[in-house]
Scaffold this active site. Structure first.
Site, PDB file in Angstrom:
ATOM      1  N   SER A 173       0.860  -1.187   0.000  1.00 50.69           N
ATOM      2  CA  SER A 173       0.000   0.000   0.000  1.00 50.69           C
ATOM      3  C   SER A 173       0.896   1.236   0.000  1.00 50.69           C
ATOM      4  O   SER A 173       1.733   1.390  -0.892  1.00 50.69           O
ATOM      5  CB  SER A 173      -0.946  -0.030   1.205  1.00 50.69           C
ATOM      6  OG  SER A 173      -1.874   1.031   1.149  1.00 50.69           O
ATOM      7  N   THR A 174       0.762   2.110   0.986  1.00 50.94           N
ATOM      8  CA  THR A 174       1.543   3.344   1.011  1.00 50.94           C
ATOM      9  C   THR A 174       3.041   3.037   1.000  1.00 50.94           C
ATOM     10  O   THR A 174       3.536   2.269   1.818  1.00 50.94           O
ATOM     11  CB  THR A 174       1.199   4.163   2.266  1.00 50.94           C
ATOM     12  OG1 THR A 174      -0.200   4.360   2.319  1.00 50.94           O
ATOM     13  CG2 THR A 174       1.910   5.501   2.247  1.00 50.94           C
ATOM     14  N   HIS A 200      -2.569  -1.042  -3.331  1.00 53.04           N
ATOM     15  CA  HIS A 200      -3.711  -0.162  -3.100  1.00 53.04           C
ATOM     16  C   HIS A 200      -3.543   1.107  -3.925  1.00 53.04           C
ATOM     17  O   HIS A 200      -2.640   1.903  -3.675  1.00 53.04           O
ATOM     18  CB  HIS A 200      -3.829   0.217  -1.619  1.00 53.04           C
ATOM     19  CG  HIS A 200      -4.159  -0.944  -0.732  1.00 53.04           C
ATOM     20  ND1 HIS A 200      -3.973  -0.908   0.630  1.00 53.04           N
ATOM     21  CD2 HIS A 200      -4.672  -2.172  -1.011  1.00 53.04           C
ATOM     22  CE1 HIS A 200      -4.351  -2.062   1.159  1.00 53.04           C
ATOM     23  NE2 HIS A 200      -4.777  -2.844   0.175  1.00 53.04           N
ATOM     24  N   MET A 293      -0.295   1.157   5.128  1.00 48.79           N
ATOM     25  CA  MET A 293      -1.140   1.436   6.282  1.00 48.79           C
ATOM     26  C   MET A 293      -2.129   0.296   6.497  1.00 48.79           C
ATOM     27  O   MET A 293      -2.516  -0.387   5.550  1.00 48.79           O
ATOM     28  CB  MET A 293      -1.920   2.737   6.069  1.00 48.79           C
ATOM     29  CG  MET A 293      -1.065   3.985   6.083  1.00 48.79           C
ATOM     30  SD  MET A 293      -2.057   5.505   5.967  1.00 48.79           S
ATOM     31  CE  MET A 293      -2.287   5.623   4.197  1.00 48.79           C
ATOM     32  N   ASP A 296      -4.356  -4.980   5.844  1.00 49.54           N
ATOM     33  CA  ASP A 296      -4.726  -5.812   4.703  1.00 49.54           C
ATOM     34  C   ASP A 296      -3.609  -6.824   4.420  1.00 49.54           C
ATOM     35  O   ASP A 296      -2.440  -6.467   4.386  1.00 49.54           O
ATOM     36  CB  ASP A 296      -4.970  -4.940   3.469  1.00 49.54           C
ATOM     37  CG  ASP A 296      -5.645  -5.695   2.337  1.00 49.54           C
ATOM     38  OD1 ASP A 296      -6.214  -6.777   2.592  1.00 49.54           O
ATOM     39  OD2 ASP A 296      -5.612  -5.201   1.200  1.00 49.54           O
TER      40      ASP A 296
END
Length: 356
Positions: A173-174, A200, A293, A296
């Protein structure tokens, strides 16, 4: 706790005012200044000493990409890009992330009314996370980790059965686009397994990510398509807005894209990919959770481990993760086999695939 000091950089006076009003509504954030272009932002950095910067991409005098690059070289700070959802905007956004931007928030698509209230919560959330980010990896612009080829001596690949088909699963993600770049660029051209990636990212941005990774890598990287047979040496990135699943059809593994409800607020979801892969009984799998973050991938990793005895799992270390949320959640399940720095992960993946 002291409020997070934010500098807003945008060439539109309307946008500067709108963003300032949205951020000022949250007591955790203090807008300490604005700048009308990149050059103006550079001049104001020492005066304002911001914790986080929000930055437009297209600006006169000095655009957002050039400003970002200068800041990351000279005075690294978490920078969140406000990006257009056009094809060009998506390409510039991915370029910004690869140059060291912490993350991005898409601007609304309307060219008449920039109603930023629809992205208010996302922007505030990312500013708060950015202030806690490990920006050391963001400084590694234009560097390619070579991998610590002699460090993986702990017999982690102790499979005794005959060599089966292999499958590589990655969730991020991030901070993920830059982490993915370091991993994918270090995989060999003759890589003997398909790679499935959930990053993401909203619709419109994953295609640009795939194209940039494909250009920079020895293996092929593409946005996944529904119903295609997965091939060795190809990395498939889940399209923004769609879940990526895998299923067995005869002797082949086929991709499936769905618009099922988001999982933990995400579509695509790392958990969803892992759940589907857990149903493949005749494949050895390596599942990797990179920076990001939230949590998941953690539950999906548990399901993989419970349903198959031929899955090996890796979480990125706190030392290199931009945001340690997803790796930390995966580790807390107790089902992570290896915690590895980013520069070790490609080596581990390659060894896993080559192990007989």
């Amino acid at each position: 706790m002291e409020p997070i000091k934010v500098l807003i950089v945008d060439d539109s006076a309307f946008m500067r005012t709108m963003i300032k009003d949205l951020l000022s509504s949250d007591k955790r954030i203090q807008v300490i200044g604005t700048a009308r272009n990149g050059a103006d932002a550079i001049n104001k950095l020492k005066r304002y000493e911001p914790d986080v910067i929000t930055m437009d991409v297209e600006m006169p005098v000095m655009n957002g990409l050039d400003c970002l690059e200068k800041i990351m070289n000279e005075q690294p700070l978490p920078i969140i890009m406000l990006s257009s959802t056009t094809v060009e905007g998506a390409e510039n956004t991915i370029a910004a992330i690869q140059k060291g931007a912490f993350d991005f928030v898409p601007k609304p698509s309307s060219t008449i009314s920039f109603d930023l209230r629809q992205v208010k919560d996302e922007l505030i959330k990312k500013i708060i996370e950015a202030q806690r980010a490990n920006i050391k990896p963001l400084r590694l612009r234009n560097q390619t980790f070579k991998g610590k080829q002699n460090t993986a001596t702990d017999q982690v690949f102790s499979y005794t059965q005959k060599r089966n088909n292999k499958l590589v699963l990655i969730g991020s993600s991030t901070g993920g686009p830059r982490a993915l770049e370091f991993v994918i660029k270090n995989l060999p051209k003759n890589f003997a397994a398909p790679i499935l990636i959930v990053q993401h990212m909203p619709k419109g941005f994953t295609k640009s990510l795939a194209e940039r990774l494909n250009f920079a890598s020895a293996i092929e990287v593409k946005e996944a398509e529904h119903g295609e047979i997965l091939r060795n040496g190809v990395a498939y990135i889940a399209p923004g807005g769609k879940h990526l699943k895998v299923r067995q059809v005869g002797h082949s593994i086929v991709s499936s894209l769905t618009t099922d409800d988001p999982v933990k607020g995400h579509r695509p979801s790392v958990d969803t990919l892992f759940f589907s892969a857990a149903k493949l009984k005749n494949h050895q799998k390596i599942a990797i959770v990179l920076t990001g973050m939230g949590s998941d991938g953690a539950y999906g990793l548990e399901v993989l481990k419970h349903n198959t005895d031929n899955t090996y799992t890796i979480a990125e270390s706190e030392n290199t993760a931009v945001i340690y949320g997803m790796p930390k959640s995966a580790i807390q399940t107790g089902y992570v086999d290896k915690i590895a720095d980013l520069d070790e992960i490609a080596c581990h993946i390659t060894r896993f695939v080559n192990e007989r």
